[in-house]
Enzyme design. Structure first.
Site, PDB file in Angstrom:
ATOM      1  N   LYS A  92       0.823  -1.216   0.000  1.00 40.82           N
ATOM      2  CA  LYS A  92       0.000   0.000   0.000  1.00 40.82           C
ATOM      3  C   LYS A  92       0.854   1.263   0.000  1.00 40.82           C
ATOM      4  CE  LYS A  92      -4.331  -1.792   1.819  1.00 40.82           C
ATOM      5  NZ  LYS A  92      -5.269  -1.926   2.946  1.00 40.82           N
ATOM      6  N   CYS A  97      -5.794  11.109  26.495  1.00 39.79           N
ATOM      7  CA  CYS A  97      -5.050  10.277  25.547  1.00 39.79           C
ATOM      8  C   CYS A  97      -5.848   8.994  25.317  1.00 39.79           C
ATOM      9  CB  CYS A  97      -3.627  10.001  26.046  1.00 39.79           C
ATOM     10  SG  CYS A  97      -3.435   8.533  27.070  1.00 39.79           S
ATOM     11  N   CYS A 114     -16.046 -10.171   7.062  1.00 42.42           N
ATOM     12  CA  CYS A 114     -15.225  -8.971   7.077  1.00 42.42           C
ATOM     13  C   CYS A 114     -16.085  -7.802   7.521  1.00 42.42           C
ATOM     14  CB  CYS A 114     -14.633  -8.699   5.694  1.00 42.42           C
ATOM     15  SG  CYS A 114     -15.851  -8.398   4.412  1.00 42.42           S
TER      16      CYS A 114
END
Lengths: 400, 400
Positions: A123, A221, A245
């Site tokens: 990618k 955070c 998926c």
């Protein structure tokens, strides 16, 4: 054996064929532009920056050219990350660092950016090639690895620290990853390096998403709150093993990438106001916003250190400025301690679990985990009332 | 003259070069996939529809495959239209009709989709080529012309009427044009044909945008209200003559295209709820929504006819069903007659004109035209009080 004439004729044919091939190629390459040394505002068809420099003329951005000095790291070059990188490239960002360990597959063709002929390529490599072609002025650095292994994590930290155009720290880290471990790795690195980053995520059912700005010590955070924000965004690898998926849509991913880069531009170029948490729920076109203060008893020791530093810094500021700045920068909504997220559940689950939401959440916002209605009394009721409640809720969530 | 050996050697070299060229080409073409006859939900890397078919398994869309039966016309293949067409293509829409008369320029490279090597090509041709490559299952029809001329307008009407996969009317028209005349042409055609369409727009300063669903007779058409919605979205041609251009950002345009296609998918595949007006203000991440009823004294005679038909149809329905449907489909906010739009002005202009907004507008929504503060008393105050006020306001606006 062929006669000399025949051979010469054959050479002529071959030369013609070769010339033709080269000509076809040149159509693709000749028109690609050269590097541009400085951005111009001139309104001509051949200027790729005229529409961006117009932002200056119109009073939106004071100094658009400054974008060329910035370096942004994009972690995860999938459905959100690739579009994010493309938007920044077309805006003329100075430098991009791209991190991903995955390959392009035909199964990714339902989102923007990658094209079928890139199937099988890494990618980062495929992205850098296309992006460099789109805008040769941008500098690229690509890493085809998983940032969560010990060795790669050290290297990733190093690139965040020294990867900018001037060999210094990058200006922003954008998280476009699809799993919890990678998000925690980014969080750990950014807390230690005191590095601002923006997290992004799209739900497993493809119809909601969010972005969240993390300023170490100043906003919550990723370890401050139980990991509810991305809880249902399960790692693709695990899902695939079971023959299922996650769903994904080019629309939702394009919108989340748009929000991510728009807020990146506002943050880097100093216009408008940066939204700390922006959710998107596609079914109703609902956009919750909120801000979360950091957790004083966060598991991450660097987070606690940054909180201490932030408090000290704030205390040193003249009173008036402090007040004005705080009000401008973070809108503290009622749920200072509410651990909340745009619902990643179906409409029906949402309705069924309505009696169970943690009090103090922004309207329309529910937890990613929705416990079945039959279990014992909700124990998170005290969240709003004491600092301890967050710890309790974390313990509860972990035991789920 | 060369010896036979030399000629043979030369032939060998040329043949090698030619073979090499062909091999390089085959990398690009061989991996492009064949047409797929029916969508499969199988989770394999080679299935381009697995992530879309997962929407079905997850209970979001009842019958995703139905998308292959739909035809959508996209008018304007610029910053919003090209991304719109790409999203629909990747979602596996049955057929797309693309209309545009413009050419790709390097000045368009600050938005997604087009690439530098396409500069000089017509936008529709360049788009269809890329889109067909991305998904060969989609059927394309392209028209490189301006729909506003008399002859082209007739042809455009004809294609809307007969352009679908089955030679019937298209399922939806999406307006992604950048000028008032083209929007009015689409409005005129769709009112006459009783065709649902969605208008989209991005402001001249690039930091706001909107989509608006027009259902003839049921919601306000583009001629019902004064053309405030796109008032400041000046035609590029005019701007360029003066050496200035509108600003544009890949982020804002990508987000507006995302909203447009997401609502298109919801409308065609019947999930979630379609939002009739959705605005986007990038500086504050603000998203106003609203709905406008049609104007009984609209200039467009076909609009008035559609209103009559709609009223008759509604009257024939059993009382209960009518009530339920209405509530579900359009949320009538307080400003039934408010002519309103997300501000296309700068923050400062907005603040300066605050005293002048038309009463009854959704919070945060102002007119696109902001009259200088020194002019006479605002005359639009009565908008909310009588039907006549809209006419008055239209007259005022026209005289500006």
């Amino acid at each position: 054996m062929s006669s000399v004439e025949e051979l010469i004729a054959k050479i002529k044919i071959l030369e013609d064929q070769l010339r033709q091939k080269k000509e076809n190629e040149s159509v693709e390459t000749v028109t690609v532009r050269d590097k541009i040394t400085s951005m111009s505002a001139e309104v001509v068809d051949s200027n790729p920056y005229s529409r961006l420099m117009a932002l200056k003329r119109m009073g939106i951005v004071e100094n658009y050219e400054k974008i060329r000095e910035f370096t942004v790291a994009v972690v995860g070059i999938g459905g959100v990350g690739s579009v994010t990188a493309e938007m920044l490239t077309r805006c003329g960002i100075g430098k991009l660092l791209l991190f991903d360990y995955d390959k392009v597959e035909l199964a990714n063709m339902n989102r923007l950016f990658f094209q079928p002929h890139q199937a099988g390529m890494s990618k980062v490599e495929a992205a850098a090639k296309t992006l460099n072609f789109i805008n040769p002025d941008v500098e690229f650095e690509t890493y085809n690895y998983n940032i969560t292994t010990v060795e790669n994590f050290q290297h990733f930290m190093d690139r965040v620290k020294y990867g900018s155009l001037k060999g210094k720290r990058v200006d922003l880290v954008l998280s476009c990853v699809d799993n919890f471990e990678a998000r925690m790795a980014i969080n750990t690195a950014c807390n230690e390096l005191n590095q601002v980053w923006i997290e992004s995520g799209v739900s497993e059912n493809a119809v909601s998403g969010h972005i969240q700005v993390v300023i170490p010590g100043e906003t919550a955070c990723f370890a401050c709150a139980p990991p509810l924000v991305v809880a249902s965004n399960i790692d693709e690898k695990t899902l695939k093993k079971e023959g299922v998926c996650a769903a994904s849509l080019p629309t939702t991913m394009g919108i989340v990438a748009g929000f991510l880069v728009q807020n990146t531009l506002k943050y880097l170029l100093g216009f408008g106001s940066v939204t700390y948490y922006l959710g998107y729920s596609a079914l109703q076109d609902f956009f919750p916003t909120m801000a979360m203060k950091p957790n004083p008893i966060c598991d991450d020791s660097y987070c606690r250190l940054r909180q201490k530093e932030f408090k000290e810094k704030e205390a040193l500021k003249p009173k008036e400025t402090l007040k004005a700045k705080e009000e401008e920068k973070i809108v503290h909504e009622e749920n200072d301690w509410g651990i909340s997220v745009i619902s990643e559940t179906t409409e029906e689950e949402l309705r069924m679990s309505e009696g169970e939401t943690v009090p103090g959440l922004v309207e329309g916002v529910t937890l990613a985990y929705t416990k079945p209605a039959s279990t014992q009394e909700p124990q998170g009721e005290s969240v709003q009332e004491s600092n301890q409640s967050l710890e309790e809720l974390m313990a509860q969530m972990k035991s789920l």
